[in-house]
Design a protein around this motif. Sequence first.
Motif, PDB file in Angstrom:
ATOM      1  N   LEU A 357     -24.932  10.493  10.101  1.00 44.88           N
ATOM      2  CA  LEU A 357     -25.107   9.363   9.496  1.00 44.88           C
ATOM      3  C   LEU A 357     -25.458   8.292  10.364  1.00 44.88           C
ATOM      4  O   LEU A 357     -25.307   8.408  11.821  1.00 44.88           O
ATOM      5  CB  LEU A 357     -23.124   9.657   9.386  1.00 44.88           C
ATOM      6  CG  LEU A 357     -22.550  10.959   9.012  1.00 44.88           C
ATOM      7  CD1 LEU A 357     -21.465  11.743   8.177  1.00 44.88           C
ATOM      8  CD2 LEU A 357     -23.677  10.871   7.132  1.00 44.88           C
ATOM      9  N   TRP A 358     -24.878   7.328   9.726  1.00 48.14           N
ATOM     10  CA  TRP A 358     -25.306   5.532  10.754  1.00 48.14           C
ATOM     11  C   TRP A 358     -24.751   4.404   9.605  1.00 48.14           C
ATOM     12  O   TRP A 358     -24.022   4.749   8.684  1.00 48.14           O
ATOM     13  CB  TRP A 358     -26.727   5.452  10.074  1.00 48.14           C
ATOM     14  CG  TRP A 358     -27.308   4.309  11.112  1.00 48.14           C
ATOM     15  CD1 TRP A 358     -27.518   3.489  11.128  1.00 48.14           C
ATOM     16  CD2 TRP A 358     -28.387   4.634  11.896  1.00 48.14           C
ATOM     17  NE1 TRP A 358     -28.076   2.885  11.873  1.00 48.14           N
ATOM     18  CE2 TRP A 358     -28.659   3.721  12.510  1.00 48.14           C
ATOM     19  CE3 TRP A 358     -29.044   6.150  12.614  1.00 48.14           C
ATOM     20  CZ2 TRP A 358     -29.407   3.783  13.458  1.00 48.14           C
ATOM     21  CZ3 TRP A 358     -29.539   6.369  13.399  1.00 48.14           C
ATOM     22  CH2 TRP A 358     -30.330   5.259  14.085  1.00 48.14           C
ATOM     23  N   LEU A 359     -24.469   3.714  10.404  1.00 49.02           N
ATOM     24  CA  LEU A 359     -23.543   2.789  10.507  1.00 49.02           C
ATOM     25  C   LEU A 359     -23.798   1.170  11.549  1.00 49.02           C
ATOM     26  O   LEU A 359     -24.005   1.895  12.834  1.00 49.02           O
ATOM     27  CB  LEU A 359     -22.026   2.397  10.659  1.00 49.02           C
ATOM     28  CG  LEU A 359     -20.697   1.429   9.958  1.00 49.02           C
ATOM     29  CD1 LEU A 359     -21.153   0.758   8.838  1.00 49.02           C
ATOM     30  CD2 LEU A 359     -19.653   1.793  10.500  1.00 49.02           C
ATOM     31  N   ASP A 360     -24.334  -0.193  10.558  1.00 48.64           N
ATOM     32  CA  ASP A 360     -24.506  -0.278  11.267  1.00 48.64           C
ATOM     33  C   ASP A 360     -24.276  -1.941  11.883  1.00 48.64           C
ATOM     34  O   ASP A 360     -23.306  -2.400  10.827  1.00 48.64           O
ATOM     35  CB  ASP A 360     -26.298  -1.464  10.620  1.00 48.64           C
ATOM     36  CG  ASP A 360     -27.289  -0.431  10.766  1.00 48.64           C
ATOM     37  OD1 ASP A 360     -27.710  -0.434  12.096  1.00 48.64           O
ATOM     38  OD2 ASP A 360     -28.229   0.038   9.940  1.00 48.64           O
ATOM     39  N   VAL A 361     -24.285  -2.274  12.957  1.00 48.68           N
ATOM     40  CA  VAL A 361     -23.270  -3.602  13.179  1.00 48.68           C
ATOM     41  C   VAL A 361     -23.797  -4.815  14.015  1.00 48.68           C
ATOM     42  O   VAL A 361     -24.464  -4.409  14.576  1.00 48.68           O
ATOM     43  CB  VAL A 361     -21.661  -3.512  14.221  1.00 48.68           C
ATOM     44  CG1 VAL A 361     -21.151  -4.424  14.726  1.00 48.68           C
ATOM     45  CG2 VAL A 361     -20.891  -2.333  13.580  1.00 48.68           C
ATOM     46  N   VAL A 362     -23.751  -6.020  13.130  1.00 47.09           N
ATOM     47  CA  VAL A 362     -23.978  -7.578  13.776  1.00 47.09           C
ATOM     48  C   VAL A 362     -22.990  -7.796  15.262  1.00 47.09           C
ATOM     49  O   VAL A 362     -21.764  -8.155  14.247  1.00 47.09           O
ATOM     50  CB  VAL A 362     -24.825  -8.410  13.228  1.00 47.09           C
ATOM     51  CG1 VAL A 362     -25.268  -9.835  13.253  1.00 47.09           C
ATOM     52  CG2 VAL A 362     -25.885  -7.817  12.426  1.00 47.09           C
ATOM     53  N   SER A 363     -22.520  -8.000  16.394  1.00 44.57           N
ATOM     54  CA  SER A 363     -21.995  -7.865  16.732  1.00 44.57           C
ATOM     55  C   SER A 363     -21.844  -9.539  17.401  1.00 44.57           C
ATOM     56  O   SER A 363     -23.446 -10.235  17.086  1.00 44.57           O
ATOM     57  CB  SER A 363     -22.107  -7.566  18.617  1.00 44.57           C
ATOM     58  OG  SER A 363     -22.899  -7.464  19.305  1.00 44.57           O
ATOM     59  N   LYS A 364     -21.300 -10.315  18.357  1.00 43.23           N
ATOM     60  CA  LYS A 364     -21.437 -11.986  18.118  1.00 43.23           C
ATOM     61  C   LYS A 364     -21.526 -12.674  16.916  1.00 43.23           C
ATOM     62  O   LYS A 364     -22.219 -13.665  17.339  1.00 43.23           O
ATOM     63  CB  LYS A 364     -22.098 -11.775  19.864  1.00 43.23           C
ATOM     64  CG  LYS A 364     -21.906 -11.048  20.446  1.00 43.23           C
ATOM     65  CD  LYS A 364     -22.620 -11.328  21.993  1.00 43.23           C
ATOM     66  CE  LYS A 364     -22.973  -9.851  22.706  1.00 43.23           C
ATOM     67  NZ  LYS A 364     -24.289  -9.823  24.192  1.00 43.23           N
ATOM     68  N   CYS A 365     -21.270 -12.431  15.575  1.00 49.57           N
ATOM     69  CA  CYS A 365     -21.565 -13.103  15.061  1.00 49.57           C
ATOM     70  C   CYS A 365     -20.787 -14.468  15.063  1.00 49.57           C
ATOM     71  O   CYS A 365     -21.497 -15.503  14.621  1.00 49.57           O
ATOM     72  CB  CYS A 365     -20.889 -12.510  13.380  1.00 49.57           C
ATOM     73  SG  CYS A 365     -19.141 -12.655  13.725  1.00 49.57           S
TER      74      CYS A 365
END
Length: 439
Positions: A357-365
């Motif tokens: 199972l997968w979840l993508d996060v873009v940090s420091k937006c």
Amino acid sequence: MSGAFSLLESWQIPWTIFFSRTFQFSRGFYEMQSSTKRQTLCFCRNMQTVTCEVVNASYVPTPETKPKDKSSPKVETIGAFQKLPMVMPSIDMFHSALRKAKRTLPTKGIANIAKRERNRGAKQLDALMKELAVPLRGYIENFPKRMYLHPYEQSLIELTLGDGNYEKILKKVDALRRKVVSVGKEHASLCAKSLSKKEAEKRLTEGSEKLQEIFKCEGKAVDDLLSIAKTLRAMPTVDLEMPTLCLVGAPNVGKSSLVRMLSTGKPEVCNYPFTTRGILMGHITINFQHFQVTDTPGLLKRSDEDRNNLEKLTLAVLSHLPTAILYVHDLSGECGISPSEQFMIYKEIRERFENHLWLDVVSKCDLLQESPVVFITEDGEADHLELAKYRKIGPKGAIRVSIKSEEGLNELTNKVHELLMAQMGRIRSKKIQDNIEVA
């Protein structure tokens, strides 16, 4: 009861008639043939080999059970490191054994001084040898063989201690034990053959000094084993039946900060690569249900053969533990790894662990442009187009978050909760399937 009644009746038969009857051997008792066809039982020694159980007030033979096969030890589940024995430092171990051995007294009733002294010396050397050898044997028996550990813990031993070092130290401890036993027995025997009190005292001193010298030279193996035990016992315990969220990404992309925000884990947060030097564990509680969160070392763009042990540790977690993946991307360039490199790492890990199972996060937006423009390369190739989109907005469906401005944190928390509940459903389904296969 008919058999028992016939047995009693046989005592009333004359001995000449009794011995003239014919007997047949059948399964541990004699069966007597008579004209009335009544069976008479005469118990014999073979009856002791028949195993019986009581069923409805009668004896029914049961098949013999085969002894358990001791050659195939049970494979351990995760948690073997917490069961490791406490190891005493080599210097403390020897002095403790020496104190106990000196309390050993000679056998009572020996009047001759020389005989009493050699008896005391031999017994003290034998006691010293046993006080050293028994704990060493306990260490060897109670430290598990790596091949019977869970694959995740096998990887931890190899990547944390180095390939083969665990077995090498255990072999050194066993060699020390054998040497102590050999020297101890030899000097105890020499002491027992002493001809005078003075010679017996000399043999006792020589034997004690020899064992002390052995421990001084080779006792480092015990200290190394103590260090190994401390290292392994400090490893975080993972519950295979508890859903786990594993944060993955390149070095310094913000994984540790998200772990601190999402869970009880408090990993070190610094602005340089490879801050995380091992597996760090935290926990989340949702509706009175507990979940695990792991922070892992960062991954670089290179082949598995060129990866360092920290990167291999991350891959071991993903390979051997039932985890859901929270993949963290940093498109600001602050982490020191370009978005293009991060994209290549991401593609590789996504393909390798596509069943997770997968979840993508873009940090420091907060460091990114507010209105990114999708850039289309001149040649228009599909791969380049995908890379161009990644540079601007990250993977499709990624959540944009910022620890500094707290942007997207509520959305991330809700998505993480949903992901962990889905992971719990997977674990339960697999457990039910495994129980069905076993049955």
